[in-house]
Structures are given as C-alpha cells and as structure tokens.
Motif scaffolding. Structure first.
Motif, PDB file in Angstrom:
ATOM      1  N   ARG A   1       0.838  -1.208   0.000  1.00  0.00           N
ATOM      2  CA  ARG A   1       0.000   0.000   0.000  1.00  0.00           C
ATOM      3  C   ARG A   1       0.869   1.254   0.000  1.00  0.00           C
ATOM      4  O   ARG A   1       0.575   2.222  -0.710  1.00  0.00           O
ATOM      5  N   ASN A   2       1.922   1.218   0.802  1.00  0.00           N
ATOM      6  CA  ASN A   2       2.806   2.382   0.865  1.00  0.00           C
ATOM      7  C   ASN A   2       3.490   2.648  -0.473  1.00  0.00           C
ATOM      8  O   ASN A   2       3.673   3.801  -0.878  1.00  0.00           O
ATOM      9  N   GLU A   3       3.868   1.582  -1.169  1.00  0.00           N
ATOM     10  CA  GLU A   3       4.480   1.735  -2.492  1.00  0.00           C
ATOM     11  C   GLU A   3       3.489   2.352  -3.473  1.00  0.00           C
ATOM     12  O   GLU A   3       3.841   3.227  -4.271  1.00  0.00           O
ATOM     13  N   GLU A   4       2.228   1.917  -3.424  1.00  0.00           N
ATOM     14  CA  GLU A   4       1.197   2.446  -4.322  1.00  0.00           C
ATOM     15  C   GLU A   4       0.953   3.932  -4.053  1.00  0.00           C
ATOM     16  O   GLU A   4       0.833   4.737  -4.993  1.00  0.00           O
ATOM     17  N   LYS A   5       0.857   4.286  -2.788  1.00  0.00           N
ATOM     18  CA  LYS A   5       0.599   5.690  -2.435  1.00  0.00           C
ATOM     19  C   LYS A   5       1.744   6.581  -2.888  1.00  0.00           C
ATOM     20  O   LYS A   5       1.524   7.651  -3.487  1.00  0.00           O
ATOM     21  N   ALA A   6       2.963   6.151  -2.606  1.00  0.00           N
ATOM     22  CA  ALA A   6       4.129   6.966  -2.978  1.00  0.00           C
ATOM     23  C   ALA A   6       4.246   7.089  -4.487  1.00  0.00           C
ATOM     24  O   ALA A   6       4.502   8.186  -5.019  1.00  0.00           O
ATOM     25  N   ALA A   7       4.036   5.999  -5.210  1.00  0.00           N
ATOM     26  CA  ALA A   7       4.147   6.035  -6.672  1.00  0.00           C
ATOM     27  C   ALA A   7       3.113   6.978  -7.272  1.00  0.00           C
ATOM     28  O   ALA A   7       3.408   7.738  -8.209  1.00  0.00           O
ATOM     29  N   LEU A   8       1.909   6.951  -6.742  1.00  0.00           N
ATOM     30  CA  LEU A   8       0.842   7.817  -7.234  1.00  0.00           C
ATOM     31  C   LEU A   8       1.196   9.291  -7.058  1.00  0.00           C
ATOM     32  O   LEU A   8       1.057  10.099  -7.991  1.00  0.00           O
ATOM     33  N   LEU A   9       1.685   9.643  -5.884  1.00  0.00           N
ATOM     34  CA  LEU A   9       1.983  11.050  -5.622  1.00  0.00           C
ATOM     35  C   LEU A   9       3.228  11.525  -6.361  1.00  0.00           C
ATOM     36  O   LEU A   9       3.246  12.627  -6.931  1.00  0.00           O
ATOM     37  N   TYR A  10       4.267  10.709  -6.399  1.00  0.00           N
ATOM     38  CA  TYR A  10       5.469  11.109  -7.127  1.00  0.00           C
ATOM     39  C   TYR A  10       5.199  11.236  -8.628  1.00  0.00           C
ATOM     40  O   TYR A  10       5.769  12.108  -9.298  1.00  0.00           O
ATOM     41  N   ARG A  11       4.339  10.376  -9.150  1.00  0.00           N
ATOM     42  CA  ARG A  11       4.004  10.468 -10.573  1.00  0.00           C
ATOM     43  C   ARG A  11       3.356  11.821 -10.877  1.00  0.00           C
ATOM     44  O   ARG A  11       3.681  12.464 -11.885  1.00  0.00           O
ATOM     45  N   GLU A  12       2.473  12.256  -9.999  1.00  0.00           N
ATOM     46  CA  GLU A  12       1.827  13.551 -10.213  1.00  0.00           C
ATOM     47  C   GLU A  12       2.822  14.696 -10.114  1.00  0.00           C
ATOM     48  O   GLU A  12       2.793  15.636 -10.918  1.00  0.00           O
ATOM     49  N   ILE A  13       3.716  14.615  -9.139  1.00  0.00           N
ATOM     50  CA  ILE A  13       4.733  15.667  -8.988  1.00  0.00           C
ATOM     51  C   ILE A  13       5.597  15.764 -10.245  1.00  0.00           C
ATOM     52  O   ILE A  13       5.925  16.853 -10.712  1.00  0.00           O
ATOM     53  N   ASP A  14       5.951  14.616 -10.812  1.00  0.00           N
ATOM     54  CA  ASP A  14       6.817  14.600 -11.993  1.00  0.00           C
ATOM     55  C   ASP A  14       6.088  15.063 -13.250  1.00  0.00           C
ATOM     56  O   ASP A  14       6.711  15.630 -14.165  1.00  0.00           O
ATOM     57  N   GLU A  15       4.778  14.829 -13.322  1.00  0.00           N
ATOM     58  CA  GLU A  15       4.032  15.137 -14.541  1.00  0.00           C
ATOM     59  C   GLU A  15       3.339  16.495 -14.493  1.00  0.00           C
ATOM     60  O   GLU A  15       3.038  17.073 -15.536  1.00  0.00           O
ATOM     61  N   ASN A  16       3.063  16.984 -13.292  1.00  0.00           N
ATOM     62  CA  ASN A  16       2.358  18.258 -13.148  1.00  0.00           C
ATOM     63  C   ASN A  16       3.334  19.409 -13.420  1.00  0.00           C
ATOM     64  O   ASN A  16       4.376  19.496 -12.769  1.00  0.00           O
ATOM     65  N   PRO A  17       3.030  20.326 -14.342  1.00  0.00           N
ATOM     66  CA  PRO A  17       3.982  21.393 -14.684  1.00  0.00           C
ATOM     67  C   PRO A  17       4.236  22.403 -13.570  1.00  0.00           C
ATOM     68  O   PRO A  17       5.217  23.143 -13.635  1.00  0.00           O
ATOM     69  N   LEU A  18       3.378  22.416 -12.541  1.00  0.00           N
ATOM     70  CA  LEU A  18       3.558  23.394 -11.461  1.00  0.00           C
ATOM     71  C   LEU A  18       4.511  22.919 -10.371  1.00  0.00           C
ATOM     72  O   LEU A  18       4.999  23.733  -9.589  1.00  0.00           O
ATOM     73  N   PHE A  19       4.781  21.619 -10.303  1.00  0.00           N
ATOM     74  CA  PHE A  19       5.497  21.058  -9.157  1.00  0.00           C
ATOM     75  C   PHE A  19       6.771  20.325  -9.576  1.00  0.00           C
ATOM     76  O   PHE A  19       6.903  19.867 -10.717  1.00  0.00           O
ATOM     77  N   LYS A  20       7.679  20.170  -8.632  1.00  0.00           N
ATOM     78  CA  LYS A  20       8.865  19.344  -8.845  1.00  0.00           C
ATOM     79  C   LYS A  20       9.337  18.783  -7.504  1.00  0.00           C
ATOM     80  O   LYS A  20       9.191  19.425  -6.461  1.00  0.00           O
ATOM     81  N   GLY A  21       9.892  17.578  -7.524  1.00  0.00           N
ATOM     82  CA  GLY A  21      10.414  16.955  -6.324  1.00  0.00           C
ATOM     83  C   GLY A  21      11.744  17.546  -5.912  1.00  0.00           C
ATOM     84  O   GLY A  21      12.459  18.144  -6.728  1.00  0.00           O
ATOM     85  N   THR A  22      12.105  17.366  -4.647  1.00  0.00           N
ATOM     86  CA  THR A  22      13.363  17.923  -4.138  1.00  0.00           C
ATOM     87  C   THR A  22      14.409  16.862  -3.832  1.00  0.00           C
ATOM     88  O   THR A  22      15.601  17.172  -3.788  1.00  0.00           O
ATOM     89  N   ALA A  23      13.999  15.627  -3.607  1.00  0.00           N
ATOM     90  CA  ALA A  23      14.955  14.549  -3.317  1.00  0.00           C
ATOM     91  C   ALA A  23      15.360  13.857  -4.611  1.00  0.00           C
ATOM     92  O   ALA A  23      14.575  13.795  -5.570  1.00  0.00           O
ATOM     93  N   ASP A  24      16.593  13.354  -4.649  1.00  0.00           N
ATOM     94  CA  ASP A  24      17.017  12.571  -5.806  1.00  0.00           C
ATOM     95  C   ASP A  24      16.048  11.405  -6.016  1.00  0.00           C
ATOM     96  O   ASP A  24      15.711  10.699  -5.049  1.00  0.00           O
ATOM     97  N   PRO A  25      15.588  11.181  -7.244  1.00  0.00           N
ATOM     98  CA  PRO A  25      14.580  10.135  -7.485  1.00  0.00           C
ATOM     99  C   PRO A  25      14.934   8.768  -6.917  1.00  0.00           C
ATOM    100  O   PRO A  25      14.060   8.059  -6.413  1.00  0.00           O
ATOM    101  N   ALA A  26      16.195   8.384  -6.954  1.00  0.00           N
ATOM    102  CA  ALA A  26      16.586   7.063  -6.462  1.00  0.00           C
ATOM    103  C   ALA A  26      16.455   6.935  -4.952  1.00  0.00           C
ATOM    104  O   ALA A  26      16.381   5.816  -4.430  1.00  0.00           O
ATOM    105  N   ASP A  27      16.407   8.060  -4.264  1.00  0.00           N
ATOM    106  CA  ASP A  27      16.420   8.040  -2.798  1.00  0.00           C
ATOM    107  C   ASP A  27      15.138   8.593  -2.182  1.00  0.00           C
ATOM    108  O   ASP A  27      15.084   8.889  -0.998  1.00  0.00           O
ATOM    109  N   ARG A  28      14.102   8.736  -2.996  1.00  0.00           N
ATOM    110  CA  ARG A  28      12.855   9.309  -2.498  1.00  0.00           C
ATOM    111  C   ARG A  28      12.220   8.460  -1.402  1.00  0.00           C
ATOM    112  O   ARG A  28      12.133   7.234  -1.514  1.00  0.00           O
ATOM    113  N   SER A  29      11.748   9.138  -0.387  1.00  0.00           N
ATOM    114  CA  SER A  29      11.086   8.468   0.733  1.00  0.00           C
ATOM    115  C   SER A  29       9.672   8.054   0.362  1.00  0.00           C
ATOM    116  O   SER A  29       8.948   8.801  -0.300  1.00  0.00           O
ATOM    117  N   ARG A  30       9.272   6.887   0.832  1.00  0.00           N
ATOM    118  CA  ARG A  30       7.884   6.456   0.675  1.00  0.00           C
ATOM    119  C   ARG A  30       7.007   6.982   1.807  1.00  0.00           C
ATOM    120  O   ARG A  30       5.788   6.797   1.775  1.00  0.00           O
TER     121      ARG A  30
END
Length: 356
Positions: free
Chosen positions: A262-291
């Motif tokens: 469940r935690n993997e699904e939740k994290a994947a869903l939110l990170y996908r939106e951050i990566d695809e949404n033009p208004l937002f961007k992640g701050t942690a290196d993708p390989a080390d992102r926290s779930r």
C-alpha cells in the motif's frame, strides 16, 4: 467534516484505533475505569504491555536475542542513550550524516566517545543518500537514520557492515519489510507509524549490552528496563495502549508485507503527479525518495502561498514543508488511506488547470 491529514508527526492514526481508544477513555475493558486511571502495575495493563511487546517481536520477526522496550523521552533521548550504553571513552562509533536528526544524534554521541562521520549528504542539503563509503571494522557500531522526514530521503538499501548496526527508524518503522535481525539496536518515536507522541520503541540485542566501563544512571540503562519489562517506573500508559492497538491493526491488515504494498502504491501515485504536473517538482534525488515523506516545491515560488491556502479550503492539512527547506511535504504513513492521496493528486491537478 473529513480532513486529509498529511502531518509529519504527530500524524494520523487508523480510525479503528481511535474508536477503540475513545471507548477505553470512558471504560477500559469493562473495569468501570478509564485507561487513564488504571494502575500501571494492574493485571489489565500488564497484559497490554505484554501484547505490545509480543506484537513488535512478531511483526519484525525478531530472534530470541532481542528485547523489546517501551520507554520515555522520544527518539531524541536515544541520541544520548545509545552511546551511553554502547560507546566507551576512547572508542569510536561511525555515523552516516543524512539529515538534521542524524546530525543531532552524532553530536550527542561525541559526549561519550569518538565519532567518525563515515559519509554525509550535507553538501547538497541532504537531498540524497550517500552511496560510496567504507565502514572501518574498528567501529563500536554504525548509526544510520533510515528515513529523513525533513528532506524526504530514505535508505532503500541498508548498508551491509561487519560492525553492530544501530538505526533510528522513527519515521519508517513497520512500513516495509527488512531483515530486522541484521540490526543490533533499533529505536523509534511512536508518533509516525505506531501511536501517539509520548512513548519510544527500543529493540536491542542483549548481547551488545554491559560492555562499557562507565556507570550508567538507572533510568538510562537498557538492562534495567529489560529486567523490569519496561515497567521500572510508570510508563506512558495511554501511549503504550494506543501503540498496542495500532500494532494489532497492522497485523489485521496483513502485517508489514501488506502495508508495504500500500505504501508503495501511495508513494508512486503522488510522485508520478509531482513529476508530470507542470507546477510542481520533487526535491529529493529520485533514487532516494522516501515512501513516507514526499517533499516537493513549485516551479513558481510565488504560487506556494496560494496553493497552501487552496489546500486549507479543501481540508488538506499538514503539507507545509519544514521550515529548514520550505515548499511542501506530504507524509503518507501506514494509516494514510490511498483515497486521501488520490484526493491530494486531484487537487494538485485542479490547481494546475486553474493556474496554467
């Protein structure tokens, strides 16, 4: 009113746990007394403590050398209590510096012995997990912080070392499957995945204790708490009780293996939106992102205040980033339902459509 609670801690608890706890506040186990009123040495509470400790042992699949303790003082006390019990004067412990809490832990350890910083990600404001480092065999132990709440990074590969491994798991304990027997000591504040603030879990191998020459104050000696089965003095009864209920809930969900999916699904869903949404961007290196703690910012910082106000109106709470890094942080611990993550994602999409 339904609130979507993304607070980093204290964080949300399962509804079933809150319901049972609310009943116990009035009448615990048919005793005619509140859980807040019963003696910590009564048979009723002794059973609570015993079940909580056994659930930890069962969920983490610990071998017989481990003891499970519920203590006071939060993880911050463990920054001091760990080296007090494990690090003698003149000896050296290794620390991996991956964030504020790891840094505070190593500073406390310097009061008791030598500290060698084996690797650090401070050079890039802790946005990644160090990959290449050598752990000397002479270290008394190596300390890591498995998940970094402020910066949104997480150790996805636990270091393989030949010295005792100590871990602060305050923000990802019980969230994923690991070989917990490879650790010598694990500690965690309860207020993320396990219960309310006020109690701290310590899982420690008995075989690493009693090897320092210093005298240890009674309340700081793990051996004393082991001898008294976590009831040397009055424990935080209510916090232990809710932790026990939460661990019961976790077992009923299918244990750590089920909650990890469940935690993997939740994290994947939110990170996908951050990566695809033009208004937002992640701050942690993708390989080390926290779930557990999803950290992100806006490409246009001038919109951040407006987005926070929008979230407040939409009953999305607790996503303001830590004051050291700014931006946003959505904490999606075990109790967070995927429906709340979906709601946040839809809200981000709507905001992007209306501000594009």
């Amino acid at each position: 009113m339904q609130v979507h609670n993304f607070n980093a801690g204290p964080s949300m608890l399962p509804n079933e746990v809150l319901y049972k706890a609310s009943k116990a506040l009035i009448d615990f186990d048919g005793l005619g007394m509140s859980i807040l009123e019963i003696s910590h040495r009564s048979e009723a509470f002794l059973q609570v403590m015993a079940e909580a400790r056994q659930l930890v042992r069962e969920l983490l699949q610990l071998d017989e050398d481990f003891e499970v303790l519920f203590l006071h003082g939060g993880a911050s006390t463990q920054f001091m209590q760990v080296p007090y019990n494990l690090l003698d004067t003149g000896e050296t412990a290794g620390y991996l510096d991956t964030g504020v809490w790891a840094n505070r832990a190593l500073k406390e350890a310097r009061l008791f012995g030598n500290v060698e910083v084996i690797a650090s990600s401070a050079d890039r404001n802790y946005c990644y997990i160090p990959k290449s480092f050598t752990v000397p065999k002479h270290l008394k132990y190596l300390h890591i912080t498995t998940n970094n709440t402020i910066y949104g990074t997480q150790w996805h590969q636990i270091p393989e070392v030949e010295v005792p491994l100590v871990a602060d798991m305050s923000s990802d304990i019980f969230s994923r499957q690991l070989d917990f027997n490879k650790f010598a000591l694990i500690y965690a504040g309860a207020q993320k995945n396990m219960g309310p603030a006020g109690v701290t879990l310590v899982v420690v191998r008995k075989s690493i204790l009693g090897k320092v020459s210093r005298l240890i104050p009674t309340m700081l000696d793990y051996r004393v708490h082991i001898q008294h089965e976590s009831i040397y003095n009055t424990p935080p009864v209510f916090a232990v009780y809710i932790s026990m209920l939460t661990l019961r809930w976790l077992k009923e969900q299918g244990g750590i293996a089920a909650i990890e999916k469940r935690n993997e699904e939740k994290a994947a869903l939110l990170y996908r939106e951050i990566d695809e949404n033009p208004l937002f961007k992640g701050t942690a290196d993708p390989a080390d992102r926290s779930r557990m703690n999803v950290c992100f910012v806006m490409n246009d910082p001038s919109l951040e205040k407006e987005f926070l106000e929008f979230c407040k109106k939409e009953d999305i709470v607790g996503i303001k980033g830590h004051r050291l890094v700014g931006g946003f942080r959505a904490s999606i611990y075990n109790a967070m339902p995927i429906e709340s993550v979906e709601y946040l994602v839809e809200s981000m999409r709507y905001f992007a459509r209306t501000h594009g």
